[in-house]
Design a protein around this motif. Structure first.
Motif, mmCIF file in Angstrom:
data_model
loop_
_atom_site.group_PDB
_atom_site.id
_atom_site.type_symbol
_atom_site.label_atom_id
_atom_site.label_comp_id
_atom_site.label_asym_id
_atom_site.label_seq_id
_atom_site.Cartn_x
_atom_site.Cartn_y
_atom_site.Cartn_z
ATOM 1 N N THR A 16 0.845 -1.186 0.000
ATOM 2 C CA THR A 16 0.000 0.000 0.000
ATOM 3 C C THR A 16 0.878 1.232 0.000
ATOM 4 O O THR A 16 1.759 1.372 0.842
ATOM 5 C CB THR A 16 -0.934 0.001 1.224
ATOM 6 N N GLY A 17 0.625 2.133 -0.958
ATOM 7 C CA GLY A 17 1.366 3.391 -1.025
ATOM 8 C C GLY A 17 0.628 4.467 -0.262
ATOM 9 O O GLY A 17 -0.593 4.592 -0.354
ATOM 10 N N LEU A 18 1.384 5.237 0.524
ATOM 11 C CA LEU A 18 0.827 6.363 1.273
ATOM 12 C C LEU A 18 1.561 7.638 0.875
ATOM 13 O O LEU A 18 2.780 7.627 0.724
ATOM 14 C CB LEU A 18 1.022 6.184 2.781
ATOM 15 N N CYS A 19 0.822 8.723 0.721
ATOM 16 C CA CYS A 19 1.428 10.038 0.612
ATOM 17 C C CYS A 19 0.822 10.870 1.729
ATOM 18 O O CYS A 19 -0.392 11.110 1.761
ATOM 19 C CB CYS A 19 1.166 10.690 -0.741
ATOM 20 N N LEU A 20 1.658 11.263 2.670
ATOM 21 C CA LEU A 20 1.213 12.009 3.838
ATOM 22 C C LEU A 20 0.984 13.472 3.476
ATOM 23 O O LEU A 20 1.465 13.952 2.441
ATOM 24 C CB LEU A 20 2.246 11.862 4.946
ATOM 25 N N ALA A 29 4.432 -2.628 3.194
ATOM 26 C CA ALA A 29 4.606 -3.949 2.579
ATOM 27 C C ALA A 29 4.160 -5.026 3.557
ATOM 28 O O ALA A 29 4.420 -4.934 4.755
ATOM 29 C CB ALA A 29 6.058 -4.160 2.183
ATOM 30 N N THR A 30 3.467 -6.033 3.034
ATOM 31 C CA THR A 30 3.027 -7.149 3.865
ATOM 32 C C THR A 30 3.501 -8.458 3.243
ATOM 33 O O THR A 30 3.870 -8.499 2.078
ATOM 34 C CB THR A 30 1.487 -7.174 3.993
ATOM 35 N N LEU A 39 -4.266 -7.455 6.784
ATOM 36 C CA LEU A 39 -5.241 -6.369 6.868
ATOM 37 C C LEU A 39 -5.034 -5.544 8.137
ATOM 38 O O LEU A 39 -5.207 -4.321 8.130
ATOM 39 C CB LEU A 39 -6.664 -6.930 6.814
ATOM 40 N N LYS A 40 -4.652 -6.203 9.228
ATOM 41 C CA LYS A 40 -4.398 -5.490 10.477
ATOM 42 C C LYS A 40 -3.176 -4.583 10.351
ATOM 43 O O LYS A 40 -3.165 -3.469 10.883
ATOM 44 C CB LYS A 40 -4.220 -6.478 11.628
ATOM 45 N N VAL A 41 -2.148 -5.044 9.648
ATOM 46 C CA VAL A 41 -0.943 -4.231 9.430
ATOM 47 C C VAL A 41 -1.313 -2.974 8.649
ATOM 48 O O VAL A 41 -0.900 -1.858 8.993
ATOM 49 C CB VAL A 41 0.139 -5.049 8.683
ATOM 50 N N ILE A 42 -2.108 -3.152 7.600
ATOM 51 C CA ILE A 42 -2.530 -2.019 6.777
ATOM 52 C C ILE A 42 -3.419 -1.076 7.583
ATOM 53 O O ILE A 42 -3.267 0.145 7.533
ATOM 54 C CB ILE A 42 -3.237 -2.520 5.498
ATOM 55 N N GLY A 76 -12.084 -1.909 2.065
ATOM 56 C CA GLY A 76 -13.001 -1.885 3.195
ATOM 57 C C GLY A 76 -12.316 -1.454 4.480
ATOM 58 O O GLY A 76 -12.852 -0.635 5.236
ATOM 59 N N VAL A 77 -11.136 -1.981 4.736
ATOM 60 C CA VAL A 77 -10.379 -1.612 5.944
ATOM 61 C C VAL A 77 -10.051 -0.119 5.919
ATOM 62 O O VAL A 77 -10.254 0.595 6.902
ATOM 63 C CB VAL A 77 -9.084 -2.457 6.060
ATOM 64 N N ALA A 78 -9.543 0.371 4.787
ATOM 65 C CA ALA A 78 -9.160 1.779 4.689
ATOM 66 C C ALA A 78 -10.365 2.699 4.884
ATOM 67 O O ALA A 78 -10.300 3.680 5.639
ATOM 68 C CB ALA A 78 -8.505 2.054 3.339
ATOM 69 N N ARG A 79 -11.466 2.374 4.239
ATOM 70 C CA ARG A 79 -12.655 3.218 4.359
ATOM 71 C C ARG A 79 -13.217 3.185 5.775
ATOM 72 O O ARG A 79 -13.695 4.194 6.292
ATOM 73 C CB ARG A 79 -13.708 2.791 3.341
#
Length: 172
Positions: A16-20, A29-30, A39-42, A76-79
């Motif tokens: 998953t890419g993040l831009c703060l 990375a998982t 999913l918990k890490v993300i 779903g987790v992100a939302r």
């Protein structure tokens, strides 16, 4: 006028890419061997990233993958995290993001990276960070705080996105 603090999210079960809001990027990375525990890490990474965020921009699933199980779970987790913390968000289709960045809705990852290098002098550790950075850029542009000088035709593509009003306290 204060720029909104925007989080860009390029969601993937493996990277998953993040831009703060400050423009810095990272990849979450998982490992496949951990199964759904990824999913918990993300989730935890997104929770940490939501500190002082006004808005998030998420790259949508490709049209042909709307029913894809694993990536759909990450969405779903992100939302859920964003809803939990009251952070409004928009979902941008890959074609719209690519057209904004490069002028072509079918641009590949290399074209996206080249566009970032040419327009902002930015290089990234991977394509996930690059996409997340572009997602933040479209949000800033839409809400009147563009960091890049983009052609009108490319900026006009953003009108295809459902953009909710920003929270109170942020002026656009």
């Amino acid at each position: 006028m204060t720029a909104p603090r925007i989080l860009g999210l390029d969601l993937s079960i493996t990277a998953t890419g993040l831009c703060l809001p400050d423009g810095s990027t990272e990849t979450i990375a998982t490992q496949q061997k951990t199964g759904d525990a990824r999913l918990k890490v993300i989730e935890l990474a997104i929770i940490q990233a939501t500190h002082d965020v006004d808005f998030a921009v998420i790259e949508d699933l490709p049209t042909h993958a709307k029913s894809a199980g694993v990536t759909g779970m990450v969405h779903g987790v992100a939302r859920l995290v964003l809803l939990r913390f009251g952070i409004p968000y928009s979902v941008v289709t890959p074609a719209t993001l690519k057209a904004y960045a490069t002028g072509k809705g079918n641009a590949d990852k290399t074209a996206m990276a080249i566009a970032a290098l040419k327009r902002a002098g930015r290089e990234f550790g991977d394509d996930n960070q690059c996409d997340a950075w572009w997602l933040r850029a479209v949000g800033l542009d839409w809400y009147g705080h563009a960091e890049l000088d983009m052609p009108k035709a490319q900026r006009d593509r953003l009108s295809k996105v459902d953009w909710p009003p920003l929270s109170t306290g942020v002026t656009a």
